[in-house]
Structures are given as structure tokens and as C-alpha cells.
Design a protein around this motif. Structure first.
Motif, PDB file in Angstrom:
ATOM      1  N   TYR A 100      23.172  39.420  49.248  1.00 16.03           N
ATOM      2  CA  TYR A 100      24.122  38.771  50.154  1.00 16.03           C
ATOM      3  C   TYR A 100      25.565  39.116  49.806  1.00 16.03           C
ATOM      4  CZ  TYR A 100      20.283  36.059  52.084  1.00 16.03           C
ATOM      5  OH  TYR A 100      19.118  35.691  52.711  1.00 16.03           O
ATOM      6  N   ALA A 101      25.759  39.792  48.679  1.00 20.12           N
ATOM      7  CA  ALA A 101      27.111  40.181  48.277  1.00 20.12           C
ATOM      8  C   ALA A 101      26.980  41.404  47.377  1.00 20.12           C
ATOM      9  CB  ALA A 101      27.781  39.034  47.519  1.00 20.12           C
ATOM     10  N   ASN A 102      28.115  42.024  47.102  1.00 21.07           N
ATOM     11  CA  ASN A 102      28.113  43.170  46.199  1.00 21.07           C
ATOM     12  C   ASN A 102      29.148  42.908  45.104  1.00 21.07           C
ATOM     13  OD1 ASN A 102      28.255  45.587  44.883  1.00 21.07           O
ATOM     14  ND2 ASN A 102      28.235  46.836  46.729  1.00 21.07           N
ATOM     15  N   LEU A 103      28.816  41.953  44.227  1.00 18.43           N
ATOM     16  CA  LEU A 103      29.774  41.576  43.186  1.00 18.43           C
ATOM     17  C   LEU A 103      29.959  42.691  42.160  1.00 18.43           C
ATOM     18  CD1 LEU A 103      29.347  37.797  42.379  1.00 18.43           C
ATOM     19  CD2 LEU A 103      30.610  38.935  44.199  1.00 18.43           C
ATOM     20  N   HIS A 104      28.999  43.608  42.089  1.00 15.66           N
ATOM     21  CA  HIS A 104      29.192  44.744  41.177  1.00 15.66           C
ATOM     22  C   HIS A 104      30.431  45.521  41.591  1.00 15.66           C
ATOM     23  CE1 HIS A 104      28.883  49.063  40.267  1.00 15.66           C
ATOM     24  NE2 HIS A 104      28.638  48.594  39.057  1.00 15.66           N
ATOM     25  N   ASP A 105      30.470  45.942  42.865  1.00 15.05           N
ATOM     26  CA  ASP A 105      31.614  46.754  43.317  1.00 15.05           C
ATOM     27  C   ASP A 105      32.898  45.943  43.272  1.00 15.05           C
ATOM     28  OD1 ASP A 105      29.759  48.666  43.692  1.00 15.05           O
ATOM     29  OD2 ASP A 105      30.090  48.958  45.848  1.00 15.05           O
ATOM     30  N   THR A 106      32.804  44.659  43.683  1.00 17.37           N
ATOM     31  CA  THR A 106      34.002  43.803  43.666  1.00 17.37           C
ATOM     32  C   THR A 106      34.552  43.703  42.246  1.00 17.37           C
ATOM     33  OG1 THR A 106      33.029  42.542  45.464  1.00 17.37           O
ATOM     34  CG2 THR A 106      34.875  41.509  44.333  1.00 17.37           C
ATOM     35  N   THR A 107      33.645  43.528  41.272  1.00 17.58           N
ATOM     36  CA  THR A 107      34.065  43.368  39.871  1.00 17.58           C
ATOM     37  C   THR A 107      34.703  44.660  39.354  1.00 17.58           C
ATOM     38  OG1 THR A 107      32.224  41.858  39.548  1.00 17.58           O
ATOM     39  CG2 THR A 107      33.232  42.738  37.563  1.00 17.58           C
ATOM     40  N   VAL A 108      34.012  45.786  39.584  1.00 17.65           N
ATOM     41  CA  VAL A 108      34.528  47.059  39.045  1.00 17.65           C
ATOM     42  C   VAL A 108      35.889  47.368  39.677  1.00 17.65           C
ATOM     43  CG1 VAL A 108      34.104  49.546  38.913  1.00 17.65           C
ATOM     44  CG2 VAL A 108      32.240  47.940  38.463  1.00 17.65           C
ATOM     45  N   GLU A 109      36.010  47.148  40.994  1.00 17.35           N
ATOM     46  CA  GLU A 109      37.296  47.423  41.667  1.00 17.35           C
ATOM     47  C   GLU A 109      38.384  46.515  41.108  1.00 17.35           C
ATOM     48  OE1 GLU A 109      38.181  49.998  43.405  1.00 17.35           O
ATOM     49  OE2 GLU A 109      36.110  50.595  43.006  1.00 17.35           O
ATOM     50  N   ALA A 110      38.088  45.238  40.935  1.00 17.47           N
ATOM     51  CA  ALA A 110      39.092  44.284  40.442  1.00 17.47           C
ATOM     52  C   ALA A 110      39.537  44.674  39.030  1.00 17.47           C
ATOM     53  CB  ALA A 110      38.521  42.871  40.456  1.00 17.47           C
ATOM     54  N   VAL A 111      38.578  45.037  38.173  1.00 16.06           N
ATOM     55  CA  VAL A 111      38.934  45.365  36.785  1.00 16.06           C
ATOM     56  C   VAL A 111      39.728  46.688  36.745  1.00 16.06           C
ATOM     57  CG1 VAL A 111      38.035  45.850  34.472  1.00 16.06           C
ATOM     58  CG2 VAL A 111      37.051  44.008  35.825  1.00 16.06           C
ATOM     59  N   LYS A 112      39.383  47.617  37.636  1.00 15.95           N
ATOM     60  CA  LYS A 112      40.154  48.877  37.717  1.00 15.95           C
ATOM     61  C   LYS A 112      41.602  48.582  38.085  1.00 15.95           C
ATOM     62  CE  LYS A 112      36.867  52.512  38.941  1.00 15.95           C
ATOM     63  NZ  LYS A 112      36.281  53.228  40.078  1.00 15.95           N
ATOM     64  N   GLU A 113      41.774  47.656  39.045  1.00 12.15           N
ATOM     65  CA  GLU A 113      43.130  47.294  39.490  1.00 12.15           C
ATOM     66  C   GLU A 113      43.919  46.653  38.354  1.00 12.15           C
ATOM     67  OE1 GLU A 113      44.405  44.849  43.065  1.00 12.15           O
ATOM     68  OE2 GLU A 113      42.507  45.715  43.760  1.00 12.15           O
ATOM     69  N   TYR A 114      43.215  45.765  37.604  1.00 11.63           N
ATOM     70  CA  TYR A 114      43.845  45.100  36.453  1.00 11.63           C
ATOM     71  C   TYR A 114      44.293  46.132  35.420  1.00 11.63           C
ATOM     72  CZ  TYR A 114      43.682  42.867  31.830  1.00 11.63           C
ATOM     73  OH  TYR A 114      43.955  42.483  30.548  1.00 11.63           O
ATOM     74  N   ILE A 115      43.406  47.086  35.127  1.00  9.74           N
ATOM     75  CA  ILE A 115      43.742  48.124  34.131  1.00  9.74           C
ATOM     76  C   ILE A 115      44.969  48.910  34.606  1.00  9.74           C
ATOM     77  CG2 ILE A 115      42.929  50.298  33.093  1.00  9.74           C
ATOM     78  CD1 ILE A 115      40.065  49.020  33.138  1.00  9.74           C
ATOM     79  N   ALA A 116      44.966  49.272  35.894  1.00 10.39           N
ATOM     80  CA  ALA A 116      46.099  50.046  36.444  1.00 10.39           C
ATOM     81  C   ALA A 116      47.389  49.235  36.357  1.00 10.39           C
ATOM     82  CB  ALA A 116      45.793  50.443  37.881  1.00 10.39           C
ATOM     83  N   ASP A 117      47.321  47.948  36.668  1.00  6.89           N
ATOM     84  CA  ASP A 117      48.515  47.085  36.613  1.00  6.89           C
ATOM     85  C   ASP A 117      49.058  46.989  35.190  1.00  6.89           C
ATOM     86  OD1 ASP A 117      48.442  46.582  39.288  1.00  6.89           O
ATOM     87  OD2 ASP A 117      47.874  44.454  39.125  1.00  6.89           O
ATOM     88  N   VAL A 118      48.140  46.824  34.230  1.00  5.45           N
ATOM     89  CA  VAL A 118      48.586  46.700  32.834  1.00  5.45           C
ATOM     90  C   VAL A 118      49.229  48.011  32.381  1.00  5.45           C
ATOM     91  CG1 VAL A 118      47.825  46.364  30.443  1.00  5.45           C
ATOM     92  CG2 VAL A 118      46.933  44.895  32.260  1.00  5.45           C
TER      93      VAL A 118
END
Ligand code: KIV
Length: 276
Positions: free
Chosen positions: A235-253
Motif C-alpha cells: 500500500y506504500a513504498n516506504l523503501h523509496d521514500t526513506t532512501v530519497e529522504a535520507v539522500k536529501e538529508y545527506i545532500a543538505d548536510v
């Protein structure tokens, strides 16, 4: 959110009214709060904990202490769902005394309402003893993952006459012994519907003719990639959501755009000026 505490009597009533029963696994407080907010009827703290959370390759290594630890966390987040603690491998097979002691640990130490255990006619005397002692039991037949070494893999169960008849006989015996519900795993839908005329069934890979459905929360939410059983609907794809969010966090840092002023605490300049 279900606005009333779900009890064993509620589950019985739902079966009588033909109202589908929902069950989902949870292993921690956050998931417990979320699935309660969504209004699920029952939470199973499944020994799938072993595969899903602890990284074992089967449920066999899961211990009572691990189950108690996670069931306590789920109970801290629970509001109205009926919580079932799953008896791990060898916590109930060696003797009735061991089984009674371990089942009681679930209720006394975690505050959950019921326990689940795998097996058919061989666990009937135990189901009788537990229900007589006031411990509600959810049975589990069909594919029983704790017996994977004996079953020779994760396969659909009850496909020949002897196995299908045994499943029906087991269901009758478990109902007579007092099981308030029964997980039916990996069973052809038409056989599962027949079993459902004998006791309250929660299907996982057992079709739409059962009294309710159960899924593993991480499967339903698509938390991981890799093998996914045919019976799972994501019903969701939390794998992709998680990986994308963490990638964004890494880029921001890396770009020093996180933390921004709104994530930062301030101190008066007057204080700073006095420091040396
Ligand atoms: O342990 C578990 O999560 C289960 C479900 C698959 C029903 O037994």
C-alpha cells in the motif's frame, strides 16, 4: 480510529455480523500508535520480528525475551486494538508447564490480551489449558513458519485430500478447545473458506473468504526491497521514500543547508560577549 477497546467478545461479534476483521503486525511503539490511529482491530506482535526487525533468516531463533521486549513497546503505543503476542519457537512445544509459564509472561509482563501459537491437533490440549486459565489463544495453521525446516520451505499448504482434511479437522478441534481466532497462512482460498465455517479465521495468503486479514506491517508499507510473497499487497513504498529522504538529508548536510535558522537555537549576544 476504533473508538472502543477491541476485545475477544468484539471479535466474536464481528464474525457473527460478517464484519471483516483487520489485523496487522507491529513491533514498536511508533508503528503501534500509527496503526491504532488508522483504526486496526488487532495487532499481532509476530515472531516475524525475527526476519523483519532482527535480520534472522527465519523465525526459529526468536526468543521469549525478544518477544516480551517488543510486545511491551507495542503496548506503550496501543490504545484500542486487541494485542496478540506470538509464542516463539520452543516456548510452548516442550511441555504444557513451559507453555503456560511463557504465555502468562506475555499477559503479566506486557499487558497484551492474547497469545498466538502454531499447530493443529498437537496443540489442542495446550489451547484447552490456556483458555481454561483465562488466556485467549489465536491458533495458526496452514503454513507454520516455525516448522519451515520440517515443511521443506515456504509452500502453499493443504493441496491434497489428506492435508486439506487434516486442516479442517484441526480447525474443528481448535475451535472446540477454545481458540478465539486462527491465522490461516498460505492456504488455497476455497479450502480457507471451508475452514472459516469451523472457526474465526485471519487470512494471510488464504483468500477473501476468511473472517479477516492479517499482513506484516513492513510488507504492506513496502519498507524493504527484495522477495515479496504473492499474497502481499503493497500500500506504500516506504523503501523509496526513506532512501530519497535520507539522500536529501545527506545532500543538505554536505551543502550546509541543514540545519537552517528555523532548526537552530539562539543565545543572547550579551552572554556570548562575556565569554573568553
Ligand atoms: O509472525 C507473524 O507475523 C505471523 C503472521 C505472518 C501471521 O505469524
Amino acid at each position: 480510529m476504533a473508538n472502543k477497546q477491541v476485545t475477544v467478545a468484539t471479535i466474536k461479534e464481528m464474525k457473527q455480523k460478517g464484519e471483516p476483521i483487520t489485523m496487522i503486525t507491529a513491533y514498536d511503539v511508533a508503528m503501534s500508535r500509527n496503526v491504532n490511529e488508522a483504526g486496526v482491530d488487532m495487532i499481532l506482535v509476530g515472531d516475524s520480528l525475527g526476519n523483519v526487525i532482527l535480520g534472522y533468516n527465519s523465525t526459529v531463533p526468536v526468543t521469549m525475551d525478544e518477544m516480551i521486549h517488543h510486545t511491551k513497546a507495542v503496548m506503550r503505543g496501543n490504545s484500542t486494538a486487541l494485542v496478540v503476542g506470538d509464542m516463539p519457537f520452543m516456548s510452548y512445544q516442550a511441555s504444557i508447564v513451559d507453555a503456560m509459564y511463557n504465555a502468562a509472561r506475555f499477559l503479566k509482563e506486557t499487558g497484551c490480551t492474547a497469545v498466538k501459537l502454531e499447530g493443529g491437533s498437537e496443540v489442542v490440549p495446550l489451547v484447552e489449558r490456556l483458555t481454561q486459565a483465562g488466556i485467549p489463544v489465536c491458533a495458526h495453521i496452514g503454513l507454520t513458519p516455525q516448522s519451515v525446516n520440517q515443511l521443506g520451505g515456504f509452500k502453499v499448504q493443504g493441496k491434497d485430500i489428506a492435508a486439506a482434511q487434516k486442516m479442517i479437522d484441526d480447525a474443528k478441534a481448535l475451535e472446540a478447545a477454545g481458540a478465539f481466532a486462527c491465522v490461516l497462512e498460505c492456504v488455497p482460498a476455497a479450502l480457507a473458506a471451508k475452514v472459516t465455517s469451523e472457526l474465526k479465521t485471519m487470512a494471510i495468503g488464504a483468500g477473501n473468504g476468511c473472517d479477516g486479514q492479517v499482513l506484516v506491517c513492513n510488507d504492506l508499507l513496502g519498507v524493504s526491497t527484495g522477495f515479496c510473497a504473492k499474497f502481499v499487497k503493497k500500500y506504500a513504498n516506504l523503501h523509496d521514500t526513506t532512501v530519497e529522504a535520507v539522500k536529501e538529508y545527506i545532500a543538505d548536510v554536505k551543502a550546509r543547508t541543514f540545519p537552517a535558522p528555523e532548526h537552530t537555537f539562539k543565545i543572547d549576544d550579551a552572554v556570548l560577549e562575556k565569554l573568553y
